[in-house]
Scaffold this motif. Sequence first.
Motif, PDB file in Angstrom:
ATOM      1  N   ILE B  17      20.412  36.059  45.402  1.00 18.55           N
ATOM      2  CA  ILE B  17      19.926  35.970  44.233  1.00 18.55           C
ATOM      3  C   ILE B  17      20.521  36.825  43.354  1.00 18.55           C
ATOM      4  N   CYS B  18      21.363  37.882  43.746  1.00 20.39           N
ATOM      5  CA  CYS B  18      22.270  38.710  42.644  1.00 20.39           C
ATOM      6  C   CYS B  18      23.211  37.761  42.028  1.00 20.39           C
ATOM      7  N   ARG B  19      23.758  36.779  42.927  1.00 21.81           N
ATOM      8  CA  ARG B  19      24.569  35.959  42.432  1.00 21.81           C
ATOM      9  C   ARG B  19      24.249  34.997  41.257  1.00 21.81           C
ATOM     10  N   GLU B  34      32.896  37.552  39.572  1.00 20.41           N
ATOM     11  CA  GLU B  34      31.760  37.436  40.475  1.00 20.41           C
ATOM     12  C   GLU B  34      31.591  38.707  41.393  1.00 20.41           C
ATOM     13  N   GLU B  35      32.633  38.667  42.104  1.00 19.33           N
ATOM     14  CA  GLU B  35      32.565  39.712  43.332  1.00 19.33           C
ATOM     15  C   GLU B  35      32.342  41.049  42.900  1.00 19.33           C
ATOM     16  N   THR B  36      32.904  41.578  41.671  1.00 22.23           N
ATOM     17  CA  THR B  36      32.552  42.780  41.400  1.00 22.23           C
ATOM     18  C   THR B  36      31.207  43.039  40.713  1.00 22.23           C
ATOM     19  N   ASN B  40      28.462  45.501  42.040  1.00 22.09           N
ATOM     20  CA  ASN B  40      27.777  46.611  41.229  1.00 22.09           C
ATOM     21  C   ASN B  40      26.223  46.384  40.884  1.00 22.09           C
ATOM     22  N   LEU B  41      25.950  45.263  40.829  1.00 17.49           N
ATOM     23  CA  LEU B  41      24.444  44.898  40.642  1.00 17.49           C
ATOM     24  C   LEU B  41      23.760  45.565  41.589  1.00 17.49           C
ATOM     25  N   TYR B  77      26.271  49.434  30.614  1.00 15.98           N
ATOM     26  CA  TYR B  77      25.739  48.613  29.435  1.00 15.98           C
ATOM     27  C   TYR B  77      26.659  47.416  29.668  1.00 15.98           C
ATOM     28  N   ALA B  78      27.463  46.998  30.491  1.00 14.29           N
ATOM     29  CA  ALA B  78      28.280  45.795  30.627  1.00 14.29           C
ATOM     30  C   ALA B  78      27.582  44.992  31.492  1.00 14.29           C
TER      31      ALA B  78
END
Lengths: 234, 234
Positions: B17-19, B34-36, B40-41, B77-78
């Motif tokens: 779901i994060c992806r 994407e990996e980063t 981080n999410l 904030y990114a």
Amino acid sequence: MNYSDFQLMVKVSQQDICREIFAENRKTMRVKKEETAVRNLERIFDATLKISNEKGFQAMSMRDLSRETGLSMGALYAYFAGKEDLLEMLQSQGRAVIQRILEEHINAESRAVSKLRAAVRTHLHLSEAMQPWFYFSYMEAKNLARAQRDKAVAGELYTEKIFADILEQGQEEGVFEPRDHLLVASVIKAMLQDWYLKRWKYAKRSISVDQYAAFILEFVEAFYLSSANSNTVA
Amino acid sequence: MNYSDFQLMVKVSQQDICREIFAENRKTMRVKKEETAVRNLERIFDATLKISNEKGFQAMSMRDLSRETGLSMGALYAYFAGKEDLLEMLQSQGRAVIQRILEEHINAESRAVSKLRAAVRTHLHLSEAMQPWFYFSYMEAKNLARAQRDKAVAGELYTEKIFADILEQGQEEGVFEPRDHLLVASVIKAMLQDWYLKRWKYAKRSISVDQYAAFILEFVEAFYLSSANSNTVA
DNA sequence: GTCTATATACGGATAGAC
DNA sequence: GTCTATCCGTATATAGAC
């Protein structure tokens, strides 16, 4: 006792406790006349509950509270030293009212079945008459300072123990089957809490507090009277 | 499926779901790999839940979040436009995982009794594996903006309806007595919620999730099998 | 007792360097 | 991608007039 008498009794009890709170904090409060103090304390408590239950206690600013009560910021600080202090007064007021009324009604009964019914009904009626307070206490408990949070937890366990003791007494009287009384007590509590936490839902479905009380009692009594059940959680 | 397999499945589903969230918000996020982003999410979500469940989402400052995640304010904030945005992502992630897993497990069963057991167990296992998310959603629901709050309420009613439908099906199959299924569904929900809202209490008493599930099922089944009961709330 | 005005601090959000 | 430094609004709490 019908519900409107009950409401009146709660109201009177709330004022009594406000008077006691005023007496206790007489030194620190800048207000000296009892009548004024009690009247404004009630307004402050009501407004705090109203705003906090909409957006949370943390998010309630003193300006919000000033607007809602009609008192200026300066006036508010004549009644309490700060937000923390207000919170503590509000909590202790509610706890005192609840304990007083709950014990009074349960102690009027002697047999377990009657006690159980009185406890369920009185708790539901209390949470109906003081819904904003119950909702507030549940939702804000985790944000309280240590000492206050401990008292909130103690209150939770106190109510639970009342139910567990009644169920235990019922077993001793031979009218209830043996069960894990503490676990049953905790789910009874969960069901009672649902009443004031999801009041919008029950209101929408036109379920009255008495209907809900009757339902909970049937549900619990069915479990305690069905000998077919083996209680696996010992 | 044992519980550690279940946990793994939930974890994988959360990453999926994060992806998806990253893919949806690719335009607005300043992070492109994407990996980063996914890594981080997940950290941001975990930290948000941790801090908010201690002091509330409102009280969590971006500086708190920065400290907990190890990312600077600027870096945070990114990933999102503001606190509101973060909240929305966190909520939609959890809802998606829950809906996916819950339906999967219930639809695997056909008869009402099995469905009921699967629904209760899966819901408890889910709330065990994602306790911080469930706790957060319950506690913060009222502070959400309109659109988000509506979705939270819809989620509540959605789960309730799953249970009501199963109970109704049981009556049609002739294995359950007629009852007010919606009311029963709502107290089942209340009992399931108690598991993740009062986890400290059950942990302290060494009650496992499976013991709790077994207890709830016995409790409900006793009510549905006892023909002595007249359901007064029609 | 209650008001207005203000001090002091902290929070969200962004700009621009690396 | 991530960091540091900073702007600006809003919060609590108090001082002092009436």
